[in-house]
Design a protein around this motif. Sequence first.
Motif, PDB file in Angstrom:
ATOM      1  N   THR A  27     -42.940  73.756  63.390  1.00 11.17           N
ATOM      2  CA  THR A  27     -43.975  74.265  62.479  1.00 11.17           C
ATOM      3  C   THR A  27     -43.353  75.176  61.437  1.00 11.17           C
ATOM      4  OG1 THR A  27     -45.733  74.081  64.138  1.00 11.17           O
ATOM      5  CG2 THR A  27     -46.078  75.632  62.332  1.00 11.17           C
ATOM      6  N   THR A  28     -42.470  76.056  61.880  1.00 12.07           N
ATOM      7  CA  THR A  28     -41.788  76.956  60.943  1.00 12.07           C
ATOM      8  C   THR A  28     -40.967  76.173  59.927  1.00 12.07           C
ATOM      9  OG1 THR A  28     -41.691  78.738  62.574  1.00 12.07           O
ATOM     10  CG2 THR A  28     -40.107  78.834  60.755  1.00 12.07           C
ATOM     11  N   SER A  30     -41.287  72.979  59.060  1.00  9.57           N
ATOM     12  CA  SER A  30     -42.150  72.141  58.230  1.00  9.57           C
ATOM     13  C   SER A  30     -42.792  72.945  57.110  1.00  9.57           C
ATOM     14  CB  SER A  30     -43.225  71.480  59.100  1.00  9.57           C
ATOM     15  OG  SER A  30     -44.070  70.653  58.328  1.00  9.57           O
ATOM     16  N   ASP A  31     -43.321  74.107  57.448  1.00 14.04           N
ATOM     17  CA  ASP A  31     -43.959  74.949  56.432  1.00 14.04           C
ATOM     18  C   ASP A  31     -42.940  75.411  55.390  1.00 14.04           C
ATOM     19  OD1 ASP A  31     -46.327  74.650  57.788  1.00 14.04           O
ATOM     20  OD2 ASP A  31     -46.287  76.641  58.722  1.00 14.04           O
ATOM     21  N   ALA A  32     -41.762  75.828  55.855  1.00 11.96           N
ATOM     22  CA  ALA A  32     -40.719  76.287  54.932  1.00 11.96           C
ATOM     23  C   ALA A  32     -40.227  75.144  54.048  1.00 11.96           C
ATOM     24  CB  ALA A  32     -39.554  76.890  55.719  1.00 11.96           C
ATOM     25  N   ASP A  34     -41.934  72.511  52.982  1.00 13.19           N
ATOM     26  CA  ASP A  34     -42.908  72.193  51.935  1.00 13.19           C
ATOM     27  C   ASP A  34     -42.835  73.196  50.790  1.00 13.19           C
ATOM     28  OD1 ASP A  34     -43.776  70.004  53.369  1.00 13.19           O
ATOM     29  OD2 ASP A  34     -45.488  71.043  54.269  1.00 13.19           O
ATOM     30  N   VAL A  35     -42.697  74.466  51.118  1.00 14.09           N
ATOM     31  CA  VAL A  35     -42.607  75.491  50.080  1.00 14.09           C
ATOM     32  C   VAL A  35     -41.306  75.342  49.297  1.00 14.09           C
ATOM     33  CG1 VAL A  35     -42.432  77.972  49.649  1.00 14.09           C
ATOM     34  CG2 VAL A  35     -44.102  77.109  51.300  1.00 14.09           C
TER      35      VAL A  35
END
Length: 259
Positions: A27-28, A30-32, A34-35
């Motif tokens: 999750t960490t 994946s979120d990073a 995308d940004v």
Amino acid sequence: MTEEQIRHFQTLGFLQCKQLMSPEEMTTLSDAFDVAMSDARGDAEAPGPGEKRQQIIPFFDFDPEAFYPLLDDERFLDVFATLLGEDFIFTLSEGIIHTGGSRWHHDALAPDGFFSMRAALYLDTLGAEDGCLNVVPGTHFPAFGGAVKEAIDGLGVEPEDLPGRFPLCNEPGDVIFMNHKVYHSALGDRPGRRAIHINCVQNTTEEKDQTHYDWLMRFLAGETKGWGRFYSDRLIATASPRRMRMMERAIKLGFGNSG
């Protein structure tokens, strides 16, 4: 690594480690991811079907806090060290958003007895028909790889029907270690597949093997010409001893911190 895992990689040219990363870690990442990819394209829309994929190299400097730890993670480094040797060289990190599939191909072709490889983290659930990595096991061996190369265009079969195709269905958290010589593809036109790659290569010297050394120098020069500097000042300044060891050889050879 277990002896079975080592033999699997050496014999087949790849190793898929299921759920090597935890759901929380993914999750960490994946979120990073995308940004970081949005930042890299200036907050423009992500590329879609029919457009060129987004490939950022080197990638990890877009979010050092999220991505640098991968270069200090023993789950990755121990595999690289076991397969490539303790003195292996880390070259480039990649962030990729694919816009469709890819045909059968191989990557860097080192001379016999020498190789480069990657660790690949796919951030999405991917099945056999919607973009997971496919391999033809054993094609890192020159004779078999050469025969498959001739057969790809000569068998008269669709890419998905290539004999020997082995789909590596993916769930976030799986990690694929693959010899760059292995023939691979991603079949299906699903856009938006997200991937993080960590690329490494064996080390050698002129005294140990002139042929391997000459190829290594050409390889490092080609990667530098194509992608620029491997290692940022920050990546070097924050390096642990083990991370520094996998960068210092390229730097000593005149690559890594220049270009």
